[in-house]
Scaffold this active site. Sequence first.
Site, PDB file in Angstrom:
ATOM      1  N   PHE A 113     161.361 -10.278 -37.004  1.00 59.99           N
ATOM      2  CA  PHE A 113     160.432  -9.306 -36.083  1.00 59.99           C
ATOM      3  C   PHE A 113     159.138  -9.120 -36.640  1.00 59.99           C
ATOM      4  CE2 PHE A 113     159.047  -4.963 -34.679  1.00 59.99           C
ATOM      5  CZ  PHE A 113     159.486  -4.950 -33.338  1.00 59.99           C
ATOM      6  N   ASP A 184     165.874  -7.143 -43.879  1.00 57.94           N
ATOM      7  CA  ASP A 184     165.682  -6.130 -42.742  1.00 57.94           C
ATOM      8  C   ASP A 184     166.947  -5.907 -42.159  1.00 57.94           C
ATOM      9  OD1 ASP A 184     164.831  -4.766 -40.493  1.00 57.94           O
ATOM     10  OD2 ASP A 184     162.963  -5.575 -40.240  1.00 57.94           O
ATOM     11  N   TYR A 209     166.930   4.615 -35.571  1.00 55.38           N
ATOM     12  CA  TYR A 209     167.058   5.180 -34.380  1.00 55.38           C
ATOM     13  C   TYR A 209     167.647   4.190 -33.353  1.00 55.38           C
ATOM     14  CZ  TYR A 209     162.807   2.317 -34.513  1.00 55.38           C
ATOM     15  OH  TYR A 209     161.923   1.109 -34.977  1.00 55.38           O
ATOM     16  N   LYS A 210     168.220   3.082 -33.809  1.00 53.98           N
ATOM     17  CA  LYS A 210     169.171   2.097 -33.041  1.00 53.98           C
ATOM     18  C   LYS A 210     170.300   2.480 -33.079  1.00 53.98           C
ATOM     19  CE  LYS A 210     165.497  -1.588 -34.097  1.00 53.98           C
ATOM     20  NZ  LYS A 210     164.808  -1.739 -32.734  1.00 53.98           N
ATOM     21  N   ARG A 356     168.192  -8.585 -22.897  1.00 48.28           N
ATOM     22  CA  ARG A 356     168.775  -8.104 -24.110  1.00 48.28           C
ATOM     23  C   ARG A 356     169.780  -7.063 -23.808  1.00 48.28           C
ATOM     24  NH1 ARG A 356     165.913  -6.159 -29.395  1.00 48.28           N
ATOM     25  NH2 ARG A 356     165.524  -4.392 -28.099  1.00 48.28           N
TER      26      ARG A 356
END
Length: 397
Positions: A113, A184, A209-210, A356
């Site tokens: 990321f 990560d 939060y995912k 996605r």
Amino acid sequence: MDIFKATRTMFHLPDGVTYLDGNSLGPLPVSAPERVATLLHEQWGEMLITGWNKAGWMDQPTHVGDRVAKLIGAEPGHVVMGDTLSIKVYQALAAALDMQLNRKIILSDSGNFPSDLYMAEGLIRSLDRGLALKTVRPEEVADHLDDSVAVMMLTQVDYRTGRMHDMEALSAKAQSVGAITIWDLAHSAGAVPVDLAGCKADFAVGCSYKYLNSGPGGPAFIYVAPKHVDHVRPALSGWLGHEAPFAFDPDYRPGAGIERMRVGTPSVIQMAALEAALDIWDHVSMDQVRARAIELSELFIEEVETRCPDLTLVSPRDPSDRGSQVSFSHADGYAIVQALIAKGVIGDFRAPDILRFGITPLYINDSDIRHAADMLHQVMEGRLWNNPAYQTHARVT
């Protein structure tokens, strides 16, 4: 009752919406508003500042950290919540580099990321000790692990394609050459089984939060392995990471164990929402979630490839090599996603051409998958993305 039928009822899902973007922001747990309202009215409202002691606000980061630890295979007492993921990346990388003063290379991959890489670049500049960030193709990481590498910093699941690194094998290879590992878990926690303790990972970070459904801006987490936790030196020596914050000493002394990785005041209200979300995880195991996610992913790939031949699968074909998302590519990917959202199916777009879709069994079922594929087929067959309204990029894609 099917466990996933039960967990589906624990989320607020808007009428007419099929939500395949939980890999970016999870939906609202039904119990979260009441949990947050209780905190606002009964704790903050009635207790005021005494809530830090009476309601246990000060202990939230480690208490909730232990709940997250169960989902990522971490030892109790070695995960703490707070701040943002970028802050936690910085903390982990700075601590790891401090343990490797004679090595210069931070090894990562081109699928990492970007924010993780930005934090590494910034840290390299500020430390100014000849460090270098080396990024290689994801499949080539093992080949570049040697005694020049100080830290191997990887995101386990690629945010674009869903390609998944073999954490156990790469951790073992890194350890064999004396490198420190940072994982990560932004797209792993709550999506795939993780065994940090079993893999002997040194550090791990992630967001909530995912797949953990804590809501926008939910707190991040950091893990430090038992062999390091009493010795790492926090680069961000925040007040709440002090051994005795309320002694107000002029000099910093790191707190005991994982407490030293605290930085700023915890987001108490947001953590209440996270605790409501974590209650849902008490009903299901990660192995159950993973098995069901693979079933749903395979169904989605089959449906889309059969009905939308202009889309190209960019996620690994083998489900054991990908996380809990499926990605396709198309030159008009952004506009296609916008047209699909207009039909009530929410996925997202990642530059330059990735469509996605998050596969989240807690609230997604076979009917949702088939409906999403049907709407995508309608968008592709009718070339609905050609509508100018879908061409202009919004700030968040």
